[in-house]
Design a protein around this motif. Sequence first.
Motif, PDB file in Angstrom:
ATOM      1  N   HIS A 177       0.866  -1.181   0.000  1.00 55.44           N
ATOM      2  CA  HIS A 177       0.000   0.000   0.000  1.00 55.44           C
ATOM      3  C   HIS A 177       0.905   1.234   0.000  1.00 55.44           C
ATOM      4  O   HIS A 177       1.738   1.405   0.901  1.00 55.44           O
ATOM      5  N   VAL A 178       0.740   2.082  -1.007  1.00 50.42           N
ATOM      6  CA  VAL A 178       1.647   3.209  -1.214  1.00 50.42           C
ATOM      7  C   VAL A 178       0.867   4.521  -1.170  1.00 50.42           C
ATOM      8  O   VAL A 178      -0.213   4.637  -1.757  1.00 50.42           O
ATOM      9  N   VAL A 179       1.442   5.495  -0.477  1.00 47.14           N
ATOM     10  CA  VAL A 179       0.901   6.855  -0.467  1.00 47.14           C
ATOM     11  C   VAL A 179       1.960   7.781  -1.045  1.00 47.14           C
ATOM     12  O   VAL A 179       3.092   7.829  -0.548  1.00 47.14           O
ATOM     13  N   VAL A 180       1.610   8.494  -2.106  1.00 49.48           N
ATOM     14  CA  VAL A 180       2.495   9.482  -2.728  1.00 49.48           C
ATOM     15  C   VAL A 180       2.007  10.855  -2.301  1.00 49.48           C
ATOM     16  O   VAL A 180       0.809  11.142  -2.355  1.00 49.48           O
ATOM     17  N   VAL A 181       2.926  11.710  -1.868  1.00 44.61           N
ATOM     18  CA  VAL A 181       2.563  13.028  -1.368  1.00 44.61           C
ATOM     19  C   VAL A 181       3.001  14.083  -2.376  1.00 44.61           C
ATOM     20  O   VAL A 181       4.179  14.146  -2.753  1.00 44.61           O
ATOM     21  N   GLY A 182       2.061  14.923  -2.801  1.00 42.97           N
ATOM     22  CA  GLY A 182       2.368  15.990  -3.749  1.00 42.97           C
ATOM     23  C   GLY A 182       1.691  15.775  -5.084  1.00 42.97           C
ATOM     24  O   GLY A 182       1.258  14.656  -5.417  1.00 42.97           O
ATOM     25  N   HIS A 183       1.617  16.866  -5.875  1.00 42.05           N
ATOM     26  CA  HIS A 183       0.979  16.792  -7.193  1.00 42.05           C
ATOM     27  C   HIS A 183       1.888  17.381  -8.271  1.00 42.05           C
ATOM     28  O   HIS A 183       1.459  17.637  -9.384  1.00 42.05           O
ATOM     29  N   GLY A 184       3.161  17.615  -7.938  1.00 47.54           N
ATOM     30  CA  GLY A 184       4.107  18.061  -8.945  1.00 47.54           C
ATOM     31  C   GLY A 184       4.469  16.935  -9.887  1.00 47.54           C
ATOM     32  O   GLY A 184       3.963  15.809  -9.781  1.00 47.54           O
ATOM     33  N   LYS A 185       5.384  17.228 -10.803  1.00 46.69           N
ATOM     34  CA  LYS A 185       5.704  16.237 -11.827  1.00 46.69           C
ATOM     35  C   LYS A 185       6.325  14.977 -11.240  1.00 46.69           C
ATOM     36  O   LYS A 185       6.011  13.864 -11.666  1.00 46.69           O
ATOM     37  N   SER A 186       7.210  15.126 -10.239  1.00 48.09           N
ATOM     38  CA  SER A 186       7.852  13.935  -9.689  1.00 48.09           C
ATOM     39  C   SER A 186       6.830  13.027  -9.020  1.00 48.09           C
ATOM     40  O   SER A 186       6.889  11.797  -9.167  1.00 48.09           O
ATOM     41  N   ALA A 336      -0.527   2.338   4.600  1.00 46.43           N
ATOM     42  CA  ALA A 336       0.639   2.982   3.981  1.00 46.43           C
ATOM     43  C   ALA A 336       1.913   2.241   4.363  1.00 46.43           C
ATOM     44  O   ALA A 336       2.579   2.588   5.337  1.00 46.43           O
ATOM     45  N   ASP A 337       2.242   1.207   3.605  1.00 49.35           N
ATOM     46  CA  ASP A 337       3.536   0.545   3.822  1.00 49.35           C
ATOM     47  C   ASP A 337       4.677   1.446   3.385  1.00 49.35           C
ATOM     48  O   ASP A 337       5.780   1.360   3.927  1.00 49.35           O
ATOM     49  N   LEU A 338       4.396   2.302   2.397  1.00 52.64           N
ATOM     50  CA  LEU A 338       5.429   3.149   1.809  1.00 52.64           C
ATOM     51  C   LEU A 338       4.853   4.535   1.552  1.00 52.64           C
ATOM     52  O   LEU A 338       3.796   4.665   0.921  1.00 52.64           O
ATOM     53  N   VAL A 339       5.532   5.570   2.046  1.00 55.76           N
ATOM     54  CA  VAL A 339       5.141   6.961   1.787  1.00 55.76           C
ATOM     55  C   VAL A 339       6.267   7.600   0.978  1.00 55.76           C
ATOM     56  O   VAL A 339       7.416   7.648   1.433  1.00 55.76           O
ATOM     57  N   ILE A 340       5.937   8.062  -0.223  1.00 60.11           N
ATOM     58  CA  ILE A 340       6.925   8.683  -1.105  1.00 60.11           C
ATOM     59  C   ILE A 340       6.568  10.152  -1.262  1.00 60.11           C
ATOM     60  O   ILE A 340       5.447  10.495  -1.660  1.00 60.11           O
ATOM     61  N   CYS A 341       7.525  11.019  -0.959  1.00 60.04           N
ATOM     62  CA  CYS A 341       7.271  12.454  -0.916  1.00 60.04           C
ATOM     63  C   CYS A 341       7.884  13.177  -2.113  1.00 60.04           C
ATOM     64  O   CYS A 341       9.104  13.137  -2.306  1.00 60.04           O
ATOM     65  N   GLY A 342       7.036  13.816  -2.894  1.00 56.02           N
ATOM     66  CA  GLY A 342       7.487  14.752  -3.920  1.00 56.02           C
ATOM     67  C   GLY A 342       7.132  16.147  -3.455  1.00 56.02           C
ATOM     68  O   GLY A 342       6.372  16.859  -4.115  1.00 56.02           O
ATOM     69  N   THR A 343       7.688  16.537  -2.309  1.00 54.82           N
ATOM     70  CA  THR A 343       7.249  17.738  -1.596  1.00 54.82           C
ATOM     71  C   THR A 343       8.265  18.863  -1.653  1.00 54.82           C
ATOM     72  O   THR A 343       8.306  19.720  -0.766  1.00 54.82           O
ATOM     73  N   GLY A 344       9.074  18.867  -2.690  1.00 50.19           N
ATOM     74  CA  GLY A 344       9.965  19.991  -2.885  1.00 50.19           C
ATOM     75  C   GLY A 344      11.332  19.790  -2.262  1.00 50.19           C
ATOM     76  O   GLY A 344      11.694  18.690  -1.808  1.00 50.19           O
TER      77      GLY A 344
END
Length: 538
Positions: A177-186, A336-344
Amino acid sequence: MKIAVVGAGFGGLSAAKVLRQSGFDVTVFEKTPDVGGVWSRTRRYPGLQTQNDKGTYHLSDLPMPAHYPQWLTGEQVQRYLESYADLFGLGPVLRLSTEVVSAELVDGETGWRIGFRPAGSDEPVTWERYDHLTVANGIFSDPYIPPFPGREDFVAAGGRVLAAGGFHDLETARGRHVVVVGHGKSSCDVAVPLSDVAAQTHLVARELLWKMPRKLGPVNYKYLLLTRMGEGLFRYITLKGFERFLHGPGDGVRQAMLRRVGDAATRQLKLRELDLVPHGTFADIARSTVSLATEGFPERVADGRITVHRDRVISELLVDGGRPAARLADGTVLPADLVICGTGFRQHVPFFDAALHARLEDGAGNFMLHRQILPIDVPCLTFAGYNSSFFSPLSAEMAAVWIAAYLRGGVTLPGAEEMRAQVRDRLAWMQERTGGHHARGTNIIPFSMHNIDEVLDELGLNVGPLTRARQWLLPVDPGAYRRVTPRMIRRTAATAARSRAGRMATEAAVPTTDGPARAVATSDAAPLPAEPGPGVGH
């Protein structure tokens, strides 16, 4: 003059090439095992691709290979930079897998002691003396991960929190279960391949950004935003030429153009049906930005492989029923086993101490850099590649030209107070434009060509009016700037020669913190011939 360059991405490699062609003794330190900066294999996440087409994303004297696709993968960009280093003979000056851990101004502030060791090791630090330091670590080198409450227990339960650039192996997400944070390109780029292997992929976005497809109907995106016209549709600090019309009497036309583009992108990407339309209109995008839509992202939202939680933030990480989870501000709990941040990213130079950072920054932590290059209150120091933009390779290269001209005595600077006022005005504009969400001290796309113009106009080396006029209607070709470096070397030959003579009798002049306009010249190397090396004219 011995110059240390830290970083071997677009900024560091182009700085090394231009400075060597200008007669300087250069050493490049890079902590990764390969060149590339953000494109290094150690930082590439699955799905990484360029936001530019290959015709606009390269350095001036080496185009992308003809066989490359129009939209480049991270691996292809890294291979391009390897070929650039090979073409210009940079191999002997590169110290890969070498981390700079400290940089200290020497007594009298006439140079630097650089401390380094093999990356990732605990070996004793080696120190070397350099006359000048160019920081090219990149504004995207220090990812920002929010300080999520509950992270310690979350990790103890088996959860992982990573920046996008720290995630490399898709298999580790298979069935998770993955949670990605952010809405930018990455964030969007990495969410697509994740959704192919993860049990669930959720994307949590505090604020949605406007997206543009690679083609808007039959029109390639590069003709809409990768031109001076595309840039001119957004208000800059000062208005010149046709921009005065666009943001004055022609403002209605400008807003109508942007509305049509926004409406077309909304229809084509089905943003309304997917509830992905950002707040505000495309025409009123002053406090946001535009990024290229990730191929396949809308389709995966539509079929449920990606679930977007818009206008939400993670309030805490927790353990729910023995499993890692994330709670959103509205109370929703996501596995959320994995949280990936595209937060700048944070603007930070890790090998500078707090006292040196304080000299570089204003009270809010923004770097006070003239032209995004020159610190006003720290001598013997420049920054390369600190202007984030659509055309970041070209912008970094033109900054390198400015640095070389400055060190050869070819730049007459305003007084320190005037420079401070200019930088403060720029930072205030950025703060207002982005609502305080900018990467500290750096520019925000799409103001690329404005920065390049400012840098080259200060040198008297800008391309001609016909070239700039062509760039209003056609995508910017970095190859139009391939003669800027040899022109700079010819123009500064006399001041460089005078500097060599003066250096034999006295210490090199260094920037002061106040006083009238001054010219700085510190090169002790012979000027090169008018045509300064291979690659010009490619």
